[in-house]
Design a protein around this motif. Structure first.
Motif, PDB file in Angstrom:
ATOM      1  N   GLU A 171       0.855  -1.185   0.000  1.00  0.00           N
ATOM      2  CA  GLU A 171       0.000   0.000   0.000  1.00  0.00           C
ATOM      3  C   GLU A 171       0.893   1.237   0.000  1.00  0.00           C
ATOM      4  O   GLU A 171       2.100   1.162   0.261  1.00  0.00           O
ATOM      5  N   HIS A 172       0.293   2.378  -0.279  1.00  0.00           N
ATOM      6  CA  HIS A 172       1.063   3.617  -0.368  1.00  0.00           C
ATOM      7  C   HIS A 172       1.863   3.907   0.901  1.00  0.00           C
ATOM      8  O   HIS A 172       3.025   4.304   0.817  1.00  0.00           O
ATOM      9  N   ASP A 173       1.242   3.704   2.055  1.00  0.00           N
ATOM     10  CA  ASP A 173       1.959   4.000   3.304  1.00  0.00           C
ATOM     11  C   ASP A 173       3.136   3.044   3.520  1.00  0.00           C
ATOM     12  O   ASP A 173       4.174   3.439   4.050  1.00  0.00           O
ATOM     13  N   GLU A 174       3.004   1.803   3.087  1.00  0.00           N
ATOM     14  CA  GLU A 174       4.099   0.836   3.205  1.00  0.00           C
ATOM     15  C   GLU A 174       5.249   1.199   2.261  1.00  0.00           C
ATOM     16  O   GLU A 174       6.425   1.076   2.618  1.00  0.00           O
ATOM     17  N   ILE A 175       4.899   1.650   1.070  1.00  0.00           N
ATOM     18  CA  ILE A 175       5.919   2.078   0.109  1.00  0.00           C
ATOM     19  C   ILE A 175       6.645   3.304   0.648  1.00  0.00           C
ATOM     20  O   ILE A 175       7.871   3.390   0.578  1.00  0.00           O
ATOM     21  N   ALA A 176       5.880   4.243   1.216  1.00  0.00           N
ATOM     22  CA  ALA A 176       6.478   5.452   1.790  1.00  0.00           C
ATOM     23  C   ALA A 176       7.489   5.091   2.875  1.00  0.00           C
ATOM     24  O   ALA A 176       8.603   5.634   2.898  1.00  0.00           O
ATOM     25  N   ALA A 177       7.120   4.164   3.736  1.00  0.00           N
ATOM     26  CA  ALA A 177       8.030   3.748   4.802  1.00  0.00           C
ATOM     27  C   ALA A 177       9.271   3.065   4.229  1.00  0.00           C
ATOM     28  O   ALA A 177      10.397   3.314   4.682  1.00  0.00           O
ATOM     29  N   ALA A 178       9.075   2.221   3.220  1.00  0.00           N
ATOM     30  CA  ALA A 178      10.201   1.500   2.624  1.00  0.00           C
ATOM     31  C   ALA A 178      11.172   2.441   1.924  1.00  0.00           C
ATOM     32  O   ALA A 178      12.388   2.214   1.955  1.00  0.00           O
ATOM     33  N   LEU A 179      10.655   3.498   1.308  1.00  0.00           N
ATOM     34  CA  LEU A 179      11.497   4.422   0.565  1.00  0.00           C
ATOM     35  C   LEU A 179      11.928   5.635   1.372  1.00  0.00           C
ATOM     36  O   LEU A 179      12.741   6.433   0.916  1.00  0.00           O
ATOM     37  N   GLY A 180      11.358   5.807   2.564  1.00  0.00           N
ATOM     38  CA  GLY A 180      11.730   6.935   3.410  1.00  0.00           C
ATOM     39  C   GLY A 180      11.211   8.270   2.906  1.00  0.00           C
ATOM     40  O   GLY A 180      11.878   9.302   3.042  1.00  0.00           O
ATOM     41  N   VAL A 181      10.011   8.235   2.293  1.00  0.00           N
ATOM     42  CA  VAL A 181       9.375   9.456   1.808  1.00  0.00           C
ATOM     43  C   VAL A 181       7.972   9.529   2.393  1.00  0.00           C
ATOM     44  O   VAL A 181       7.493   8.581   3.014  1.00  0.00           O
ATOM     45  N   SER A 182       7.298  10.644   2.159  1.00  0.00           N
ATOM     46  CA  SER A 182       5.946  10.795   2.698  1.00  0.00           C
ATOM     47  C   SER A 182       4.930  10.021   1.862  1.00  0.00           C
ATOM     48  O   SER A 182       5.156   9.728   0.683  1.00  0.00           O
ATOM     49  N   ASN A 183       3.807   9.732   2.491  1.00  0.00           N
ATOM     50  CA  ASN A 183       2.701   9.065   1.810  1.00  0.00           C
ATOM     51  C   ASN A 183       2.222   9.919   0.635  1.00  0.00           C
ATOM     52  O   ASN A 183       1.939   9.400  -0.450  1.00  0.00           O
ATOM     53  N   ALA A 184       2.155  11.229   0.831  1.00  0.00           N
ATOM     54  CA  ALA A 184       1.717  12.132  -0.236  1.00  0.00           C
ATOM     55  C   ALA A 184       2.675  12.079  -1.426  1.00  0.00           C
ATOM     56  O   ALA A 184       2.244  12.108  -2.584  1.00  0.00           O
ATOM     57  N   THR A 185       3.962  11.967  -1.148  1.00  0.00           N
ATOM     58  CA  THR A 185       4.949  11.866  -2.223  1.00  0.00           C
ATOM     59  C   THR A 185       4.733  10.583  -3.017  1.00  0.00           C
ATOM     60  O   THR A 185       4.762  10.597  -4.250  1.00  0.00           O
ATOM     61  N   VAL A 186       4.502   9.485  -2.329  1.00  0.00           N
ATOM     62  CA  VAL A 186       4.267   8.210  -3.016  1.00  0.00           C
ATOM     63  C   VAL A 186       3.013   8.306  -3.872  1.00  0.00           C
ATOM     64  O   VAL A 186       3.012   7.897  -5.037  1.00  0.00           O
ATOM     65  N   ARG A 187       1.948   8.846  -3.329  1.00  0.00           N
ATOM     66  CA  ARG A 187       0.692   8.965  -4.095  1.00  0.00           C
ATOM     67  C   ARG A 187       0.885   9.832  -5.336  1.00  0.00           C
ATOM     68  O   ARG A 187       0.434   9.479  -6.423  1.00  0.00           O
ATOM     69  N   ARG A 188       1.569  10.940  -5.182  1.00  0.00           N
ATOM     70  CA  ARG A 188       1.810  11.851  -6.305  1.00  0.00           C
ATOM     71  C   ARG A 188       2.690  11.177  -7.358  1.00  0.00           C
ATOM     72  O   ARG A 188       2.378  11.175  -8.542  1.00  0.00           O
ATOM     73  N   ARG A 189       3.761  10.548  -6.925  1.00  0.00           N
ATOM     74  CA  ARG A 189       4.692   9.923  -7.863  1.00  0.00           C
ATOM     75  C   ARG A 189       4.076   8.682  -8.512  1.00  0.00           C
ATOM     76  O   ARG A 189       4.365   8.371  -9.663  1.00  0.00           O
ATOM     77  N   PHE A 190       3.196   7.991  -7.791  1.00  0.00           N
ATOM     78  CA  PHE A 190       2.510   6.838  -8.368  1.00  0.00           C
ATOM     79  C   PHE A 190       1.578   7.296  -9.492  1.00  0.00           C
ATOM     80  O   PHE A 190       1.497   6.656 -10.537  1.00  0.00           O
ATOM     81  N   ARG A 191       0.882   8.409  -9.289  1.00  0.00           N
ATOM     82  CA  ARG A 191       0.027   8.960 -10.351  1.00  0.00           C
ATOM     83  C   ARG A 191       0.854   9.336 -11.576  1.00  0.00           C
ATOM     84  O   ARG A 191       0.462   9.079 -12.716  1.00  0.00           O
ATOM     85  N   ILE A 192       2.016   9.923 -11.343  1.00  0.00           N
ATOM     86  CA  ILE A 192       2.908  10.285 -12.444  1.00  0.00           C
ATOM     87  C   ILE A 192       3.356   9.029 -13.190  1.00  0.00           C
ATOM     88  O   ILE A 192       3.335   8.981 -14.425  1.00  0.00           O
TER      89      ILE A 192
END
Length: 83
Positions: A44-65
């Motif tokens: 999930e987005h929050d798990e990816i954020a934790a794994a990559l050391g970025v915010s959940n919002a960053t993951v959501r934005r970059r996933f859309r891109i």
């Protein structure tokens, strides 16, 4: 969210997605990693954020891109021989 999910059904489509991911990795390694973790890792987005050391919002934005980039790449039609 306006970009449809990428669904593949045949071998040719799977190969096209794989090729597109390789190209995406060459363009932006983090975008490709997010896609891999989401689609193939099932994270999930929050798990990816934790794994990559970025915010959940960053993951959501970059996933859309990444989804938009892949959609555009996979929507291109290959030229037909003789055209």
């Amino acid at each position: 969210d306006d970009v449809p999910d990428l669904a593949v059904s045949g071998d040719a489509e799977i190969m096209a997605v794989d090729e597109a991911l390789v190209e995406l990795q060459e363009v932006d390694e983090e975008l490709a990693k997010i896609v891999e973790l989401r689609f193939f890792g099932g994270l999930e987005h929050d798990e990816i954020a934790a794994a990559l050391g970025v915010s959940n919002a960053t993951v959501r934005r970059r996933f859309r891109i990444a989804k938009a980039w892949l959609f555009r790449r996979l929507s291109k039609t290959e030229p037909v021989d003789g055209d």
